[in-house]
Design a protein around this motif. Sequence first.
Motif, PDB file in Angstrom:
ATOM      1  N   ASN A  36     120.537  67.640  18.426  1.00  0.00           N
ATOM      2  CA  ASN A  36     119.332  66.846  18.200  1.00  0.00           C
ATOM      3  C   ASN A  36     118.463  66.767  19.447  1.00  0.00           C
ATOM      4  O   ASN A  36     117.257  66.552  19.353  1.00  0.00           O
ATOM      5  N   VAL A  64     118.648  55.788   7.461  1.00  0.00           N
ATOM      6  CA  VAL A  64     119.083  54.849   8.488  1.00  0.00           C
ATOM      7  C   VAL A  64     119.480  53.552   7.784  1.00  0.00           C
ATOM      8  O   VAL A  64     118.830  53.129   6.828  1.00  0.00           O
ATOM      9  N   ALA A  90     118.603  52.733  16.191  1.00  0.00           N
ATOM     10  CA  ALA A  90     118.803  53.587  15.012  1.00  0.00           C
ATOM     11  C   ALA A  90     117.473  53.998  14.391  1.00  0.00           C
ATOM     12  O   ALA A  90     117.346  55.088  13.836  1.00  0.00           O
ATOM     13  N   VAL A  95     125.683  54.705  15.903  1.00  0.00           N
ATOM     14  CA  VAL A  95     124.980  54.602  17.190  1.00  0.00           C
ATOM     15  C   VAL A  95     125.119  53.178  17.733  1.00  0.00           C
ATOM     16  O   VAL A  95     125.430  52.250  16.996  1.00  0.00           O
ATOM     17  N   ASP A 151     124.820  56.884  23.214  1.00  0.00           N
ATOM     18  CA  ASP A 151     124.706  57.770  22.056  1.00  0.00           C
ATOM     19  C   ASP A 151     124.301  59.195  22.417  1.00  0.00           C
ATOM     20  O   ASP A 151     124.307  60.076  21.569  1.00  0.00           O
ATOM     21  N   TYR A 185     115.732  57.587  14.989  1.00  0.00           N
ATOM     22  CA  TYR A 185     116.352  58.863  14.624  1.00  0.00           C
ATOM     23  C   TYR A 185     115.673  59.593  13.458  1.00  0.00           C
ATOM     24  O   TYR A 185     115.488  60.801  13.517  1.00  0.00           O
ATOM     25  N   GLN A 194     124.520  63.156  20.481  1.00  0.00           N
ATOM     26  CA  GLN A 194     123.248  63.681  20.002  1.00  0.00           C
ATOM     27  C   GLN A 194     122.938  65.050  20.606  1.00  0.00           C
ATOM     28  O   GLN A 194     122.344  65.904  19.953  1.00  0.00           O
ATOM     29  N   VAL A 226     122.240  57.451  10.005  1.00  0.00           N
ATOM     30  CA  VAL A 226     122.406  56.905  11.352  1.00  0.00           C
ATOM     31  C   VAL A 226     122.438  55.383  11.241  1.00  0.00           C
ATOM     32  O   VAL A 226     121.705  54.783  10.440  1.00  0.00           O
ATOM     33  N   ILE A 238     116.557  56.413  23.657  1.00  0.00           N
ATOM     34  CA  ILE A 238     117.698  55.944  22.859  1.00  0.00           C
ATOM     35  C   ILE A 238     118.747  55.327  23.791  1.00  0.00           C
ATOM     36  O   ILE A 238     118.557  55.291  25.011  1.00  0.00           O
ATOM     37  N   ASN A 258     116.265  63.615  13.275  1.00  0.00           N
ATOM     38  CA  ASN A 258     117.669  63.580  13.678  1.00  0.00           C
ATOM     39  C   ASN A 258     118.576  62.928  12.645  1.00  0.00           C
ATOM     40  O   ASN A 258     119.792  62.897  12.807  1.00  0.00           O
ATOM     41  N   ALA A 259     117.984  62.350  11.622  1.00  0.00           N
ATOM     42  CA  ALA A 259     118.781  61.737  10.551  1.00  0.00           C
ATOM     43  C   ALA A 259     117.893  61.619   9.328  1.00  0.00           C
ATOM     44  O   ALA A 259     116.668  61.531   9.449  1.00  0.00           O
ATOM     45  N   LYS A 286     112.301  60.963  23.604  1.00  0.00           N
ATOM     46  CA  LYS A 286     112.713  59.805  22.807  1.00  0.00           C
ATOM     47  C   LYS A 286     113.560  58.901  23.675  1.00  0.00           C
ATOM     48  O   LYS A 286     114.341  59.384  24.501  1.00  0.00           O
TER      49      LYS A 286
END
Lengths: 412, 479
Positions: free
Chosen positions: B315, B173, B162, B158, B306, B165, B310, B134, B302, B169-170, B300
Motif C-alpha cells: 500500500n 472501513v 482507519a 490498525v 501500522d 485507508y 502497510q 480496515v 497514519i 488501501n481498503a 498519507k
Amino acid sequence: MTSQRCKGARDLLPKDTARFRHVEDAFRRSCLSWGYQEVRTPTLEYLHLFTAAGTLTPNMLSKVYSFLDWDGWSGERVVLRPDGTIPVARLYIENLAQEAIARLFYVTNVFAFEETGKENRERWQCGVELLGSPKSTADVELILLAVEILRSLNISGVEIQLSHAGVLKALLKELKLSPDKEAALLSQILDGNWQVLAQTGAANSNADRLLSLFLDLRGESSSFLENLRALPQISSDLKSELDSFAEVASLLDVLDCNYHIDITSTRGFEYYTGLCFQFLVKQDRIVSGGRYDNLVPLIGGKSTPACGFALYIDPLIDLVEPEVRQTKEHRILVRSETTMPNVTKASFELAQCLREAGYVAELDFSGRQSDWRWVITVEEKPSSFIVIDQIQNQKTEASSIANVIDIMGGSA
Amino acid sequence: MLTEPQSDYVKVALPKGSLLPATACFLNEIGLEFENYTQKTRVYRLQSTRLPHLSAKMFQEKDIPIQVAVGNYDLGICGSDWIEELLAKYPASALVRVFGLEYNKGNLYMAASQHGNISSVQELPHRQDTWRIVTEYPNLAEASALSLRLRKFRILPVWGAAEVYPPENADLVVLWAQNESAIKAQNLVSLKTLLSTGAFLIANKESWQTKNVGQVISRFSQGLRATAKPWLQIKPKSARSVNSFHPDFSQEKVWLAIPDGHQQAPTSEFLNKAGLELQGYSARMLKRRPSFNLDWVNVKVIRPQDMPLQVANGNFDLAITGRDWLLDHLYRFPTSPATELVELGFGEVKVVAVVSQDLSVADIDDLKRLMQAGGLSPLRVASEYINIADKYLHDNHVSRYKLIPTWGASEALLPEDADLLIENTQTGKTLAEHNLRIVDTLFKSTACLIGNKNSLASPTKRERIASLVEILRQTAESN
C-alpha cells in the motif's frame, strides 16, 4: 499434578486407540470393497474456502479456529479444518474434476471451538464423498454403505432418520419472508433451533398448517411423502423436491431398509440441497450425511452433483467392543538378567523368531514381572533358554530357538 | 439515623483520553470524585476523596473491558464499542454490562470511500472481490463480514486513522463516529450502522455476584436520574484531522506514509531539513493527506505502528516509522518484504524489560529463578509490542507466561496487573517515577525509513523511490 492438556482436547489411551483403530479398520475395509479411494487433505486451509455463502452457517464460522499464518501480512487467514467435506470438494476440483465419478473416503479430525471446554474441540470422523452422480441410487448407496459399516462393528439399535434440505428450503419459501429473514431463519434452524419456525409461522395461518403437517408428524415409509405430495396447497417447487425425496425413500423401501422421516432432523450444514440422513443410537448422532449439489460450484468448480456422509468416531468408540486378538497365551516376555552383548543378541534374535512364528514378543532387561503365560529367560551360556510356563508352573530348559517354539507349541 | 450498609473494597478502572473529561465531571457530580483524575496527571493510582474503600486506576479505554473481565477491577467505565469488541470474539468473558451512562454517544459504522465504487452493503456478497476491511475493531468487523455473508474478506487491523485507508488501501472501513455527518466529513459513505455506542458502566461478573458494590452503583443511578446533567455538555476534545482529497491514483506516483502522534513533530522537522515541504502536517492542523512539494509523491499520515504491515502489503512504497514497530512486524511475519532502508537518527528510545522495584530481581535470570521457586507463574507480561515480547520470552526460555496486549500507558499495570513490561523509554525517568526498574535492554530504536524489498514498481517509479531515499539518506547523514 495439574493437567497440562489443552482445554477441550482429548488424549486417546491404548484402550481408546484400539477402539479407534477398530472403527477405522471396519470403515476402510467397507469403503475399499465398495470401490472408494482414500484421500487426505491438509489440516490448514484458507478461511475463504469456508466463508462462501451456503457452506457453513455464521454460527459455525464464529467457532472456527482461524489465524494469520507466518506470511499472513496481507490479512489472508488460515483455519484449522472445521469441516471434512469442503476440503475434499476443493481437492476434487483441483485434481479429479475430469473424472465422471469420484468415490472418495478419509479419516480426519475437524476443529471447532466449544466454549465450556468440556466437549471436544477436536473431533474425529470417517468421511465418504460420492462426487458426480445426481442419481437417487447414489444417496441409497451411501446409506447402505453406512449400514454395512455399522453392522460390521456390531452396533445395534441404530435408528435412521431421513429429511430433505430441498423440501425444507421450499417450505420456508411458502412463508414468503424477505430473503434476509429467510436466510437468517435457515441458519437458526440448521443450528438446531426449530422453535424460531413456530414463532415465524403464526402470521400466515395457511402456511402454518402446512408446516405443521410437514414438521409435527413422522413418516415410516415413502407413502408419507406421497400423502404430503397430494395436498392441495403444495407448490410446484415443493412438489418436485418431494418427488426427489420420495424416490430415495421408495428405493429404501424396496431394499428393506427401515427409516423414519423427520424433516426436523435436518441439521448442521448449509451446503445440503437434497436428501439428508442421520443415524442415531440412543439419541447419539453417529452418522450424518446428505446431498450437496451446489457446493462444488460455490467454491469455484463446475456444476457437480454430489453427496456424502460422516461417521463420528468419538461417540462410536464408546459403542464398539473390539475383540481382543492378543490373548495372554500369545504374548511372551523375553527376559535376561544381563545386557552382555552375546546375551542381548540372543534375546533380540529369539524375539524376532517368536514374532515370525506369530507371537507377540516383548523384551525385558530389568527384571519385570508379567502375568502372561510364557516367560523365556535367556541365559549367559550361549544358546541356552529357560522356558517358564506360568500357568502350569513348569520350567523347561531349551537349547535352541526351534526347541523353545516346540516346547510352547507342545503345551498350547 | 440509618447508616449506609458496609461496603466491600471496590476497584474501578477509569478511562484516559477523550472519555476522561465527561467521566470526571460525572463522577464529581455524583460525589465519587477521585483526586488527580485529570488529563495532565502523572499518577495512575487514584483514591476516592470521599469513600475510603474506593480506589481507581487509569487505563487506555480499550484496555478496560479486558482488565475488568479478568477480575483485576470490579467496575469499569469505557465506550460500549470496546465492550462489544471484546465480546464479539470472547462471548464467555466475565463481564456484566451494568448500564449506559448517556454521554459520548455515537455509532459504529461500516463505510466506504465516496471516491470508491461501493454504494450499498447488499452488493457486497454478490461480487467476487476480496473485500479489504480496515478497522480498529477487528473482532466486530469479522463478525459483521460473516453475518453479511461476504465470500472473501481480509481484516486489516490498525491502531488508528482507519478513515484514511479507503479507497486505495481498503474497500471498507469499520469505524466509530458521532453521526453520519461526521462520516461524510471524512469523505466516506456509511453503508451500515453496526451498533450504537456510548460510555458504559461494566462490572466483573464475580464481583457483581459476590461483592457489595451497591453504594457505588446507587450513586451512578442518582446521576442518571438527575435533572441537570452538566457532563452531557462536555464534548470530547478529539484531535481534528482532515481527510479531503482529489483522488490521483496514477501508477507512477510514489506512496509515502508519515507518522502522527509523538513522532509527528520530529518527522516534520526532519523533512523540512531535507527541503521537503508539507502543508497540513503541523501541530495546529493535521491533514491526513497533506500536500507535498514533490508532485510525484502521494503522502498519507497514519499511525507508525501500522506502517510495516502497510508497506509489506504494497500500500505504501516508503514509510517513516520506528525500528521497534518494524521489528515487531518482522517477528510476527519473518518473511515479510518490509525492510529498513535508512536510519533517520531522531526519536531514539530503548526497548526495555521492566519490573516493579518491589520485586528483588536485577536481571531476567533472577526473574526466572523467582518463577522456578514457585512465585509469579504464569508470568504476566504486558506490552504494546506483542511480538517483540513473545520473542524475548522465547529467547530467554521463560516457560510459562501470559501476554497482555496493551494500547499504551503500560507502566500503570505494574505491579498489580502485570509482572513484567516490555516498554520503550527515552531516559528512564518516567519508569523511575513509577517505582519501576529496568532489568534488560532489548535494543535501541530510532526513526527509520522503511520500504518493500519486493517492490514491483515500474522503472520510472523505481527511480523516483531511489531519489527520495537518497534525499532522506543525505539529510540523515548530515544530521
